[in-house]
Design an enzyme around this catalytic site. Structure first.
Site, PDB file in Angstrom:
ATOM      1  CG  ASP A 204     -25.835 -50.420-119.928  1.00 23.64           C
ATOM      2  OD1 ASP A 204     -25.846 -51.422-120.635  1.00 23.64           O
ATOM      3  OD2 ASP A 204     -25.647 -49.264-120.366  1.00 23.64           O
ATOM      4  CD  GLU A 271     -21.860 -53.697-120.583  1.00 26.76           C
ATOM      5  OE1 GLU A 271     -21.821 -54.135-121.727  1.00 26.76           O
ATOM      6  OE2 GLU A 271     -22.447 -52.631-120.295  1.00 26.76           O
TER       7      GLU A 271
HETATM    8  C1  GLC Z   1     -24.080 -51.644-122.773  1.00 28.61           C
HETATM    9  C2  GLC Z   1     -25.197 -52.477-123.334  1.00 28.61           C
HETATM   10  C3  GLC Z   1     -25.422 -52.093-124.754  1.00 28.61           C
HETATM   11  C4  GLC Z   1     -25.823 -50.641-124.790  1.00 28.61           C
HETATM   12  C5  GLC Z   1     -24.770 -49.772-124.126  1.00 28.61           C
HETATM   13  C6  GLC Z   1     -25.281 -48.386-123.850  1.00 28.61           C
HETATM   14  O1  GLC Z   1     -22.853 -51.980-123.335  1.00 28.61           O
HETATM   15  O2  GLC Z   1     -24.932 -53.842-123.160  1.00 28.61           O
HETATM   16  O3  GLC Z   1     -26.388 -52.886-125.384  1.00 28.61           O
HETATM   17  O4  GLC Z   1     -26.007 -50.236-126.115  1.00 28.61           O
HETATM   18  O5  GLC Z   1     -24.346 -50.284-122.894  1.00 28.61           O
HETATM   19  O6  GLC Z   1     -26.242 -48.390-122.840  1.00 28.61           O
END
Ligand code: GLC
Length: 579
Positions: A204, A271
């Site tokens: 994440d 991500e």
């Molecule tokens: C990422 C996740 C999202 C979450 C954020 C904070 O972007 O995909 O759903 O709210 O991080 O952890």
């Protein structure tokens, strides 16, 4: 001879948002038992790796992306026993499972944060990022750093008169990775779950892990909002808060930990946001960083031949072997992909054909296989904390963000999976109250209904997934362009081939236009094909028009045999739904 790459490069991945997938205990919230119940379906669908959004202990203020104990499971999702059973059962089917790891921050209810906030000299104080506010009275944030959602990333804690930093929301304080104890603790979490047998981790907001030690202000930018290829926005270039060189070094450190688990090898998918060059840096120059990164450009590319070709070209240039691109059409933060094609399932088939035949690891978001729509909901009713954060903004701005692929109420793409036409769409028992309302389209758009129609979107996914499993060239073969001067610009045509492993190649024609295109198929005599519009498969005809928004894939007879074998029989599929 080209040999095939590791399994994670060849796999197809399916993202499950556990809260919305299948509710086995009738409390209206999806759970791990529910996922276990649906493994027959997932296997019959043909996906190979499951990625589950977080189900760890959490106050659920961000539905699991706010973890308060990385070693425990939130009771509403099940127990450690359920997780073990899920891992075992997934593996027993020859499938893989990937967990979602939030390394950047914890919940503010995590015991570490509770201990950290207690006093300025608390032993765990430097597990998070605390700073004095600006002089004279410290009541202004330490610097101008914004959160990823706009607004200051700093939050004042009156008890100690200092500010802590949060890249996302205020109840998700960022860990301080400059403290070696934090790094050790989080790497232990990673090792723990790898040792428990999981096959990989989705990381994440990995781009935010390290912040610059100078705490200097971020420079001004004219950009109002971030986009897929440029994460800077809210009138700031986040140069000191994202993509820090130390984060890139940490990617390599994490890779070394993961590489310690060899049987089977595991993988990391990050991500991160930005253009291909920025993203690629996370994989390490010597391919010694994250195995994969999401390439979110796929979420917003124009669906015309030229634009699609440009996007693929960009990915090919940035991620040549041994690197691999990824291909995402949606996730739990983004508008559902069916809206890109205005609800047209034929175009959705074309997108699926692109995603599952182009070079790169595909990530399918649950429900995409039936064209599940967004569930429009007013911002002020959103359970999503991002909706709450933006609840006062005018409606036109909601539309403005949505057109840029940013959902302010992420509940809209997280509504319960539509399994059948029952009251709760088969997501939960009829008498339960689902945590989010069932989409009103459920009588028409559901798995059972589409399973009964061989020309449905669902069947198209099954065919494409089966083809990809049967054909090594589609898994990690090289991509080359088919040079056919007679083809109009809106037909994207490429070949996937894997020299030496099997002496054949797969040719793919994707028509991104409203016009039928005549294809001369003489050169393909004796070969087989699959076409998306009517789900046709069989020998390649001498001539056939490629329909508007249709995809046609041409392969050899051996692949055809495997493709049409038991893997895609309608009986097996129907049985899988009874599970
Ligand atoms: C990422 C996740 C999202 C979450 C954020 C904070 O972007 O995909 O759903 O709210 O991080 O952890």
């Amino acid at each position: 001879m080209q040999t095939q790459g590791p399994w994670w490069k060849r796999t197809t991945t399916y993202q499950i948002y556990p809260r919305s997938f299948s509710d086995a205990n009738g409390d209206g919230i999806g759970d791990l038992r529910g996922v276990i119940d649906k493994l027959d379906y997932l296997q019959a669908l043909g996906v190979e790796t499951l990625w589950l959004s977080p189900f760890f202990q959490s106050p659920q203020a961000d539905f699991g992306y706010d973890i308060s104990d990385h070693y425990a499971i939130a009771a509403e999702y099940g127990s450690l026993t359920d997780v073990r059973e899920l891992i075992d059962r997934v593996h027993a089917r020859g499938m893989k499972i990937v967990l979602d790891m939030v390394l950047n921050h914890t919940s503010s209810a995590h015991p570490w944060f509770l201990a950290s906030q207690r006093s300025r000299d608390a032993p765990m104080r430097d597990w998070y990022i605390w700073r004095d506010g600006k002089e004279p009275d410290g009541k202004a944030p330490p610097n101008n750093w914004r959160s990823m959602l706009g607004g200051s990333g700093w939050h004042y804690a009156p008890a100690t008169g200092q500010w802590f930093f949060a890249s996302f929301l205020g109840f998700q304080p960022d860990l301080n990775y400059r403290n070696p104890a934090v790094k050790t603790a989080m790497l232990d979490v990673v090792r723990h779950w790898l040792a428990a047998g999981i096959d990989g981790l989705r990381l994440d907001i990995f781009n935010a892990i390290f912040k610059d030690e100078s705490f200097a202000d971020n420079p001004f930018s004219w950009r109002p909002a971030p986009s897929e290829s440029n994460p800077h926005g809210f009138f700031q270039r986040h140069v000191h808060t994202i993509d820090h060189p130390d984060t890139l070094a940490f990617a390599r450190e994490l890779r070394a930990v993961v590489d310690g688990f060899t049987d089977p090898p595991r993988f990391l998918v990050g991500e991160v946001f930005g253009n291909a060059e920025t993203l690629k840096r996370y994989c390490g120059e010597a391919a010694d960083g994250l195995h994969l990164v999401f390439l979110f450009e796929t979420l917003s590319a124009r669906l015309r031949g030229h634009a699609v070709r440009e996007m693929i070209r960009g990915f090919e240039d940035a991620f040549p072997e041994p690197f691999s691109p990824t291909f995402v059409l949606g996730n739990h933060d983004r508008p559902r992909s069916i809206h890109r094609v205005k609800g047209d399932r034929e175009r959705a088939k074309l997108l699926a054909a692109l995603q599952l035949t182009v070079r790169g690891v595909p990530f399918i978001y649950y429900g995409e296989e039936i064209g599940m729509p967004n569930h429009d909901m007013p911002l002020h009713e959103g359970l999503d904390p991002v909706a709450a954060r933006f609840r006062l903004i005018p409606q036109w701005m909601v539309g403005w963000f949505r057109r840029r692929g940013i959902l302010l109420n992420r509940d809209e793409c997280r509504s319960p999976m539509l399994w059948n036409a029952a009251r709760n769409a088969g997501f939960a028992p009829d008498k339960a109250t689902p945590w989010l309302p069932i989409h009103p389209d459920s009588p028409a758009t559901n798995v059972a209904a589409q399973a009964a129609h061989p020309d449905s979107l669902l069947w198209c996914y099954r065919h494409l997934l089966a083809l990809r499993r049967a054909e090594p060239a589609l898994q990690d073969g090289a991509l080359s362009w088919l040079e056919m001067p007679t083809l109009p610009d809106d037909v994207v045509a490429y070949r996937r081939s894997l020299a030496g492993v099997a002496d054949h190649a797969v040719d793919v024609f994707l028509n991104f236009s409203n016009r039928e295109v005549a294809l001369d198929l003489h050169a393909y005599a004796g070969r087989s094909c699959y076409a998306t519009r009517r789900g046709e498969h069989g020998p390649v005809p001498n001539a056939r028009a490629l329909g508007a928004w249709e995809a046609m894939i041409i392969f050899d007879a051996e692949t055809a045999q495997k493709h049409e074998g038991p893997g895609v029989s309608s009986e097996a599929f129907a049985d899988s739904l009874d599970g």
